[in-house]
Structure formats: C-alpha cells, structure tokens
Design an enzyme around this catalytic site. Structure first.
Site, mmCIF file in Angstrom:
data_model
loop_
_atom_site.group_PDB
_atom_site.id
_atom_site.type_symbol
_atom_site.label_atom_id
_atom_site.label_comp_id
_atom_site.label_asym_id
_atom_site.label_seq_id
_atom_site.Cartn_x
_atom_site.Cartn_y
_atom_site.Cartn_z
ATOM 1 N N ARG A 221 -28.551 74.242 94.751
ATOM 2 C CA ARG A 221 -27.820 74.473 93.468
ATOM 3 C C ARG A 221 -26.260 75.163 93.907
ATOM 4 O O ARG A 221 -26.164 75.851 94.641
ATOM 5 C CB ARG A 221 -28.498 74.752 91.958
ATOM 6 C CG ARG A 221 -29.583 74.521 91.693
ATOM 7 C CD ARG A 221 -28.858 72.788 90.988
ATOM 8 N NE ARG A 221 -29.726 72.779 90.352
ATOM 9 C CZ ARG A 221 -29.728 70.986 90.792
ATOM 10 N NH1 ARG A 221 -29.780 70.910 91.826
ATOM 11 N NH2 ARG A 221 -30.598 70.583 90.081
ATOM 12 N N HIS A 269 -22.248 66.348 95.161
ATOM 13 C CA HIS A 269 -23.988 66.277 94.495
ATOM 14 C C HIS A 269 -24.734 65.452 94.821
ATOM 15 O O HIS A 269 -24.897 64.693 93.896
ATOM 16 C CB HIS A 269 -23.777 67.107 92.911
ATOM 17 C CG HIS A 269 -24.699 67.683 92.607
ATOM 18 N ND1 HIS A 269 -25.610 69.070 91.884
ATOM 19 C CD2 HIS A 269 -26.423 67.201 92.599
ATOM 20 C CE1 HIS A 269 -26.342 68.958 91.331
ATOM 21 N NE2 HIS A 269 -27.270 67.853 92.134
HETATM 22 P P1 NAP Z 1 -40.583 72.888 95.282
HETATM 23 O O1 NAP Z 1 -41.060 71.684 95.538
HETATM 24 O O2 NAP Z 1 -40.771 73.359 94.196
HETATM 25 O O3 NAP Z 1 -40.238 73.599 96.432
HETATM 26 C C1 NAP Z 1 -39.013 75.071 96.157
HETATM 27 C C2 NAP Z 1 -39.813 76.216 97.267
HETATM 28 O O4 NAP Z 1 -38.426 77.092 97.075
HETATM 29 C C3 NAP Z 1 -41.275 76.052 97.527
HETATM 30 O O5 NAP Z 1 -40.887 76.266 99.085
HETATM 31 C C4 NAP Z 1 -40.924 77.360 97.158
HETATM 32 O O6 NAP Z 1 -41.856 78.682 97.879
HETATM 33 C C5 NAP Z 1 -39.358 78.400 97.358
HETATM 34 N N1 NAP Z 1 -39.142 79.600 96.614
HETATM 35 C C6 NAP Z 1 -38.719 79.466 95.666
HETATM 36 N N2 NAP Z 1 -38.438 80.739 95.198
HETATM 37 C C7 NAP Z 1 -38.580 81.328 95.940
HETATM 38 C C8 NAP Z 1 -37.702 82.686 96.584
HETATM 39 N N3 NAP Z 1 -37.922 83.563 95.259
HETATM 40 N N4 NAP Z 1 -38.509 83.078 97.887
HETATM 41 C C9 NAP Z 1 -38.594 82.418 98.697
HETATM 42 N N5 NAP Z 1 -38.818 81.126 98.391
HETATM 43 C C10 NAP Z 1 -38.766 80.128 97.401
HETATM 44 O O7 NAP Z 1 -38.439 72.253 95.393
HETATM 45 P P2 NAP Z 1 -38.001 70.699 95.727
HETATM 46 O O8 NAP Z 1 -38.331 69.400 95.277
HETATM 47 O O9 NAP Z 1 -38.092 70.702 97.334
HETATM 48 O O10 NAP Z 1 -36.331 70.815 95.013
HETATM 49 C C11 NAP Z 1 -35.430 72.026 95.712
HETATM 50 C C12 NAP Z 1 -34.395 72.301 95.181
HETATM 51 O O11 NAP Z 1 -33.951 71.658 95.065
HETATM 52 C C13 NAP Z 1 -34.340 71.463 93.364
HETATM 53 O O12 NAP Z 1 -35.014 72.808 92.670
HETATM 54 C C14 NAP Z 1 -32.850 71.066 93.231
HETATM 55 O O13 NAP Z 1 -32.341 72.027 92.839
HETATM 56 C C15 NAP Z 1 -32.746 70.827 94.343
HETATM 57 N N6 NAP Z 1 -32.125 69.586 94.911
HETATM 58 C C16 NAP Z 1 -30.859 68.730 94.623
HETATM 59 C C17 NAP Z 1 -30.494 67.458 94.783
HETATM 60 C C18 NAP Z 1 -29.030 67.036 95.612
HETATM 61 O O14 NAP Z 1 -28.476 66.231 94.987
HETATM 62 N N7 NAP Z 1 -28.083 68.579 95.617
HETATM 63 C C19 NAP Z 1 -31.716 67.027 94.733
HETATM 64 C C20 NAP Z 1 -32.930 66.904 94.727
HETATM 65 C C21 NAP Z 1 -33.190 68.150 94.032
HETATM 66 P P3 NAP Z 1 -43.472 78.309 97.072
HETATM 67 O O15 NAP Z 1 -43.859 77.243 98.066
HETATM 68 O O16 NAP Z 1 -43.946 79.282 97.748
HETATM 69 O O17 NAP Z 1 -43.415 77.792 95.995
HETATM 70 C C1 GLV Z 2 -30.285 66.794 91.484
HETATM 71 O O1 GLV Z 2 -29.839 68.054 91.949
HETATM 72 C C2 GLV Z 2 -32.217 66.595 91.078
HETATM 73 O O2 GLV Z 2 -32.475 68.286 91.229
HETATM 74 O O3 GLV Z 2 -33.044 66.364 90.989
#
Ligand code: NAP
Ligand code: GLV
Length: 306
Positions: A221, A269
């Site tokens: 983000r 994005h």
């Molecule tokens: P997820 O499965 O919820 O993973 C989040 C990770 O971040 C987990 O390992 C979590 O730790 C860690 N985390 C959260 N808070 C933290 C902190 N304070 N300090 C250290 N580590 C922390 O999420 P995901 O599905 O992988 O997605 C991650 C993010 O990618 C989304 O929230 C979104 O913002 C972004 N995204 C972007 C796009 C794009 O097109 N650019 C697309 C999709 C997603 P734990 O394992 O210990 O819980």
């Molecule tokens: C895109 O940014 C998503 O969070 O899926």
C-alpha cells in the site's frame, strides 16, 4: 439467501452473473439505498450507507486482499469481514516481484539504454549472495513470493509479526528484530497489510538500514512509504532504485516526481489483480461453508487490522 453487491470501480453485471451461476439458490442483486436486508455482501470500497442499512449481514466479502479501506468504515456488529486469500493473486505477485528483482539484479535497464544507442557492451556479473531479498509480510502473498525468489537462489529473509518457520527463509519477527532484518537485506519487498503499526514503515530510518545499494519494491500500500524520504536516499546513492506499484494518492498525480525519477519504476497498482472467476469461486465456497457452520479462511481480525 440474499447477496447484495457493491463494487466501486468494477462493472457489477459480470460479477452478478458469476455469483448467480456459482450460487444458483441465492438472490444476487446490486445494492441500492433501501435494498432489502441481505445475508452477505460482496464489496469493494462500499459506501458507509450500505453498511449502516445492512445491519443483519453475516458476511462481508472483500474482493481484494487488503482491507485497510474497509476497516475505516463502521461495520455491522455481527458480520464477519472476509478477504480474498490468494485467489490467483499470489502467482501474479510472485512474477511481478521476480521481474522487478531480476531486472535490477541483471541491470537490464542499463542494457536497454545501451541497445538504444546501438552499443554491444557487457556488465560484470553480480553475485546473488550480495543481493539478499528481505520480504516484509510473510503471509499468503509474501510466502509465495519467497518461494519464487528462492528458485533463483537469492538469499531470502522474511519479517512477520509472529515468528514463522519457512523452509530456506531466514525468519525475523516483531519490532525488536526489524533492524536485524533490514541490515541483512539489500532488496526490500513490502507485502504488509496497511495497519496503524505498519503505516509509514518505509521511511528514512528504516530504508537507511538496508545494505548499501538497496532496492525497494513496494507492492503493498502507498501508506507504507513516507514518499518524501525516498528520493533523497536515491540521490544520496544509498538506494539504487525502486519499483513502486502503490502510492499515497492513486492515480499518482501527473506532477508527482516519482513519474520522472530515472531510478524509480512506477506501475499503476496492478501487481496482482483480482481475478473474477477465482474470486467468485472462493467467495461461493466460503458462503456455502458458513451456511454449514464451518470455519473459513481469510476472516479479518479488526483489532489487529488485517
Ligand atoms: P496476509 O496473508 O494477511 O499477510 C500479512 C503478513 O504481514 C503476515 O505475515 C503478518 O504477520 C505480517 N504483518 C502484519 N502486521 C505486521 C507487523 N506489524 N509487523 C510485522 N509483520 C506484520 O496478507 P496477504 O494476502 O499476503 O496480503 C498482504 C498485502 O498485500 C495486503 O494487505 C494488500 O495491502 C497488499 N496487496 C497489494 C496488491 C497490489 O496489487 N499491489 C494486491 C494484493 C494485495 P503474521 O504472519 O505474524 O500474522
Ligand atoms: C489489491 O490491492 C488488494 O488488496 O487486493
């Protein structure tokens, strides 16, 4: 069962059709003010009015992975907020990050520029051991990216809130290990959710702790990066470059200096897009599981922020 749909920026018709096909017994309709009470909502950036009116929702299904925008709204008290976990996004994220990493590591921009001038020139091979990749956020997307990066034999560090044991990844956890994680990394990939704890986490202090010649890939983000801190670090030579897919203001305003900086690559994005077919199949599967009283993956903990 009734499902209400509100998808800012997306045409609702194909989603309605796909949801009706996947859940033939459900009444699926586009939300409008005053719509009848639904059991579930399928949303992207819904209006507050929907959430205020639909107080009986059991499930709110976000058609993306990040729920930071939704958590700014007042949610109905009983509703589970469910995000997309993977749904075809993890492989896209892996290819996007590997592309940015390899383009930087193999100096493909330098070759492209030389080719433009008709120059046949070689760069000295670089050592991948000197390009440790640090992944912030070792969740669904971070772990998939880690496994893809490992295929190219880069050292991989992972940082998460709670400790994680991932094969071949040097794990770091919590604020107390952030400094060690950064010092061990040269290419930094941000895949954290945006929460009060992670907002502004990519800043002058943290980015300065990366190894010299550091490279930033932010695919999470825009709120993670303190934007005004980046260009001074690039111009001072501490950072070699950045690939940025997300920004504090989107679309990135045309006058923003990131567009024109020679060592910043801007993408709109799009590193991992929501895929309708996979997303609808996942949501329909979860709605059926909830109807059977079974637990579902991807339920957001609002207090934690992700
Ligand atoms: P997820 O499965 O919820 O993973 C989040 C990770 O971040 C987990 O390992 C979590 O730790 C860690 N985390 C959260 N808070 C933290 C902190 N304070 N300090 C250290 N580590 C922390 O999420 P995901 O599905 O992988 O997605 C991650 C993010 O990618 C989304 O929230 C979104 O913002 C972004 N995204 C972007 C796009 C794009 O097109 N650019 C697309 C999709 C997603 P734990 O394992 O210990 O819980
Ligand atoms: C895109 O940014 C998503 O969070 O899926």
């Amino acid at each position: 069962m009734r499902i209400t749909v509100s998808l800012t920026d997306n045409r609702p018709e194909p989603w309605i059709k796909a949801l009706r096909d996947a859940l033939p017994d459900a009444q699926v309709e586009v939300w409008a003010p005053g719509a009848p009470q639904a059991d579930h909502a399928v949303v992207w950036a819904p209006p507050q009015q929907l959430l205020d009116e639909q107080q009986g929702l059991a499930g709110i299904f976000n058609i993306g992975a990040g729920v930071d925008a939704l958590l700014k709204l007042r949610l109905p008290p009983k509703a589970k907020l469910v995000r997309i976990d993977d749904g075809g996004m993890a492989v896209q994220m892996a290819e996007f990050v590997c592309h940015a990493l390899i383009r930087h590591f193999r100096e493909l921009d330098v070759y492209q520029e030389a080719a433009r001038d008709g120059e046949w020139t070689y760069r000295r091979p670089r050592l991948r051991d000197e390009f440790a990749v640090g992944i912030m956020g070792m969740g669904v997307l971070g772990q998939r990216v880690a496994s893809a990066v490992q295929q190219f034999e880069f050292p991989v560090n992972g940082w998460s809130r709670t400790p994680k044991a991932v094969d071949g990844v040097r794990g770091f956890a919590g604020a107390e290990q952030l400094g060690d994680f950064l010092a061990a990394s040269r290419v930094l990939v941000c895949l954290l959710p945006l929460t009060p704890d992670t907002r502004g986490i990519l800043n002058k202090t943290t980015l300065s702790q990366l190894q010299t010649g550091g490279y930033l890939i932010n695919v999470a983000r825009g709120g993670h990066l303190v934007e005004e801190d980046l260009i001074p670090l690039l111009d001072a030579g501490h950072l070699a470059g950045a690939t940025l897919d997300v920004f504090q203001t989107e679309p990135l305003p045309s006058e923003h200096p990131f567009w024109r900086h020679p060592r910043i690559t801007v993408t709109p994005h799009g590193s991992a897009r929501t895929l309708r077919e996979e997303t609808v199949a996942q949501i329909a599967g979860k709605i059926r599981a909830m109807a059977r009283g079974e637990p579902v993956a991807g339920v957001v903990d609002a207090a934690r922020g992700y």
